[in-house]
Design an enzyme around this catalytic site. Structure first.
Site, PDB file in Angstrom:
ATOM      1  N   PRO A  61       0.881  -1.300   0.110  1.00 53.01           N
ATOM      2  CG  PRO A  61      -0.876  -1.630   1.800  1.00 53.01           C
ATOM      3  CD  PRO A  61       0.620  -2.112   1.117  1.00 53.01           C
ATOM      4  N   GLY A  62       0.207   2.443  -0.644  1.00 50.59           N
ATOM      5  CA  GLY A  62       0.989   3.540  -0.586  1.00 50.59           C
ATOM      6  C   GLY A  62       2.143   3.670  -1.444  1.00 50.59           C
ATOM      7  CB  THR A  63       4.353   1.415  -3.523  1.00 54.83           C
ATOM      8  OG1 THR A  63       3.275   0.627  -4.038  1.00 54.83           O
ATOM      9  CG2 THR A  63       5.000   0.890  -2.413  1.00 54.83           C
ATOM     10  N   GLY A  64       2.307   3.984  -4.982  1.00 56.38           N
ATOM     11  CA  GLY A  64       1.869   4.515  -6.090  1.00 56.38           C
ATOM     12  C   GLY A  64       1.324   4.127  -7.091  1.00 56.38           C
ATOM     13  CG  ASP A 101      11.933  -5.124  22.886  1.00 58.07           C
ATOM     14  OD1 ASP A 101      11.818  -4.572  22.165  1.00 58.07           O
ATOM     15  OD2 ASP A 101      12.341  -4.746  24.255  1.00 58.07           O
ATOM     16  CB  THR A 104      -4.210   4.758  -7.052  1.00 61.27           C
ATOM     17  OG1 THR A 104      -4.435   3.587  -6.580  1.00 61.27           O
ATOM     18  CG2 THR A 104      -5.303   5.471  -7.731  1.00 61.27           C
ATOM     19  CG  HIS A 110      13.502  -1.914  28.352  1.00 64.90           C
ATOM     20  ND1 HIS A 110      13.292  -3.390  28.471  1.00 64.90           N
ATOM     21  CD2 HIS A 110      13.413  -1.661  26.804  1.00 64.90           C
ATOM     22  CE1 HIS A 110      12.661  -3.757  27.172  1.00 64.90           C
ATOM     23  NE2 HIS A 110      12.759  -2.749  26.286  1.00 64.90           N
ATOM     24  CD  GLU A 111      13.738   2.266  25.276  1.00 62.77           C
ATOM     25  OE1 GLU A 111      14.421   1.881  24.203  1.00 62.77           O
ATOM     26  OE2 GLU A 111      12.770   1.754  25.419  1.00 62.77           O
TER      27      GLU A 111
END
Length: 650
Positions: A242-245, A538, A247, A463-464
């Protein structure tokens, strides 16, 4: 005043509303009621002949109108005098239903068997001054007929309204009308239509543009290809995420081809009425043949082109299958000289019917992939053109910041950056606005007012910091650019990395990525000797990676060079696994061992660098956001990795 060239000559014309017709019909009935003396609002009281004689004898009747009903039967309308209307016994006939004075007949004498005797009685009463007047008239019954038909008319009107709503509420070209429900809903673009999109407006997609450009050439110069004995392709299928162009590419074809272009969605064929979808397909191809050379574009064709016979337990998809059968017939029924080409787009090519994909229908499948770094730069340049941006904005940097983004995502980044700059009252959109936009799209909105206890903040920072430390130490893990413990979206912390854009991935690269992902939970174990629920995303990520290594890519020694991935999608409809129970146990054990080994590896790395991990967590608690420079101060320069690729949020 300058004339507006964009205004339509018909923009000031009155537009007819169907509801106006219903109001006109209702007004006609009210008008008939009024001119007929209000009789529509008050039914006259019925008299017996004895009561009529009594009222006539007492002189209470002012006027009698006699109407012929048949050969020997008449009826009479009785009008009382003003004095008689004051009598209480006549109170029921003095007012109509609206409370107004009744101007119509007060009583009705329905059946007069002997008209001659009745006339003599009226003449005698008039001679004795007991009756002011009487008359014989021919009664017009149109009012009664119309009001008898009123319920039927109302039912028909309501039915038409319901049918209009169910059939799409008046879509273009009159397709919403009940008698046009089987007509095609395709929007027609032709050379007279102002289509401003061309191939110049489609950035990237060089291979796909070359393919569709050839289709345009087929229609413009068919002799160039047919003179050598070649046949013009009948259809091309645009496939991609989707959204790759897809249309947009079809719209560019419409702008370049200069031939009639019929555009519609696959769902426009789908209707609750049996046979409507097939009828619309026939009508669409008939229109295209009449206007050939022409192009038909069907967006989201998977709405109607799904494989037949799958998951059809109740027969509820018969109408969709009939529509697909008609589409197959029409595409197969073209002659090669019909000069009609069908373009279609979908991001679910795996669910399409095999008969639809065979040569002779869709001869070509054009894969529209996610853009690479060079194509992303071109897409940025297209979407940056209308923005007021700062001087010297580096589009190469923006392209590196957005790996894995589709064309639609990049358009969203540019729009979000403009909104962020406007929110800050800036006069131009700058580099930081684009970085903030990427963060906003990938991670979600910052929630700085979220209540986090000091203990939780320490756990999140640890954690980060664990993710950052492990990724910095491993060769194939994506190195870090930024870490934040400000809650964003559904996450309590976020890290942005430098992912390398690879065409193939090797086992050691996947294992390093898994180890870096497990670095957060490992850091909690090393520092606090206990773990929390914060590592859910994760765990989900590494489990998918490990399962893919074992069951999809054949990267596990015990399972061997075997894949259980089915690109045709047939496994979705199977009730059994493509492997034995014994193999399932082995798969589960290998997945668990893979994850556990990388978890232990991360723990070992963090124990060796425990002091630096604590130092990094302290800085993160103090600043809330740290960058690559802070890691270099603690760990020194990273020993490996090409840092030309820049981050995307994870």
């Amino acid at each position: 005043m300058a004339k507006d060239n964009n205004s339509s000559p018909n923009s000031n014309k009155f537009k007819f509303n169907p509801w106006l017709l219903y109001f006109i019909v209702a007004g006609i009935f009210i008008f008939i009621s009024v001119i007929s003396g209000g009789s529509s609002f008050q039914e006259p009281g019925k008299l017996t002949i004895s009561k009529f004689n009594d009222y006539l004898e007492k002189g209470e009747i002012e006027k009698v109108l006699v109407y012929n009903k048949g050969e020997n039967i008449s009826e009479a309308e009785i009008y009382l005098t003003k004095e008689a209307l004051k009598d209480a016994k006549h109170k029921d006939v003095t007012k109509d239903v609206l409370g107004r004075e009744n101007t119509g007949a007060n009583y009705l004498l329905p059946n007069i068997a002997d008209g001659k005797i009745f006339q003599e009685k009226l003449e005698l009463a008039k001679k004795d001054n007991k009756l002011a007047d009487y008359n014989y008239l021919v009664k017009s019954n149109w009012s009664g007929i119309l009001f008898n038909l009123l319920p039927i008319i109302l039912i028909v009107v309501i039915w038409i309204v319901i049918m209009r709503r169910m059939s799409g509420g008046g879509a273009g070209g009159g397709s919403g009308q009940i008698f046009n429900i089987g007509k095609s809903r395709a929007k027609l673009f032709d050379e007279k239509t102002d289509i401003k999109i061309s191939f110049k407006d489609v950035a990237g997609l060089e291979g796909a543009k070359e393919e569709v450009q050839e289709i345009v050439d087929f229609l413009k110069n068919p002799e160039k290809y047919t003179s050598l004995g070649g046949k013009i392709p009948k259809g091309a299928l645009l496939v991609g995420p989707p959204g790759t162009g897809k249309t947009l590419l079809a719209k560019a074809v419409a702008g370049e081809a200069k031939v009639p272009f019929f555009s519609l969605s696959g769902s426009d064929f789908v209707e609750m009425f049996v046979g409507v979808g097939a009828s619309r397909v026939r009508d669409l191809f008939k229109q295209a043949k009449d206007k050939s050379p022409a192009i038909i574009f069907i967006d989201e064709i998977d709405a109607v082109g799904r494989a037949r016979g799958k998951n059809n337990m109740s027969g509820s998809n018969d109408e969709r299958e009939n529509t697909l059968n008609q589409l197959l017939t029409e595409m197969d029924g073209f002659g090669t000289n019909s000069n009609v080409i069908v373009l279609a787009a979908t991001n679910r090519a795996d669910v399409l019917d095999k008969a639809l994909l065979r040569a002779g229908r869709f001869d070509r499948q054009i894969y529209v992939d996610l853009p690479d770094i060079r194509e992303r730069k071109e897409i940025f340049e297209v979407h940056l053109a209308p923005l007021k941006k700062e001087e010297g904005l580096d589009t190469d940097f923006l392209a590196k910041q957005t790996p894995g983004f589709s064309g639609a995502d990049i358009a969203n980044v540019c729009n979000e950056a403009a909104l962020i700059a406007a929110r800050k009252d800036k006069k131009a959109v700058g580099k930081q606005d684009f970085l903030d936009a990427v963060d906003r799209i990938v991670g979600g909105l910052e929630k700085k007012n979220k209540i986090v206890t000091p203990e939780e903040k320490r756990a999140i920072a640890t954690h980060e910091a664990g993710h950052a430390t492990v990724s910095w130490m491993l060769e194939h893990a994506a190195p870090l650019v930024k870490v934040t413990i400000v809650p964003r979206g559904q996450s309590l912390g976020a890290a942005w990395y430098l992912p390398e854009e690879r065409l193939i991935v090797r086992p050691d690269q996947m294992l390093d990525e898994m180890c870096a992902t497990m670095g957060g939970r490992a850091a909690e174990k090393v520092i606090f000797n206990r773990i929390s629920t914060g590592a859910l995303s994760d765990l989900e990520k590494v489990t998918k990676q490990a399962r893919a290594m074992v069951t999809v890519y054949g990267l596990n020694e015990k399972i061997g060079n075997v894949t259980y991935y089915d690109s045709s999608g047939q496994n979705e409809y199977s009730f059994s696994k493509p492997y034995s129970e014994q193999t399932a146990v082995t798969i589960d054990k290998e997945i668990s061992d893979l994850i556990e080994s990388q978890y232990q590896r991360a723990i070992k790395l963090l124990e060796e660098n425990k002091d630096k991990l604590i130092q990094l967590a302290d800085i993160l608690i103090e600043k809330e956001v740290i960058f690559k420079d802070d890691l270099e101060l603690i760990f020194g320069k990273r020993a490996f990795g090409d840092e030309t690729h820049v981050s995307v949020g994870e």
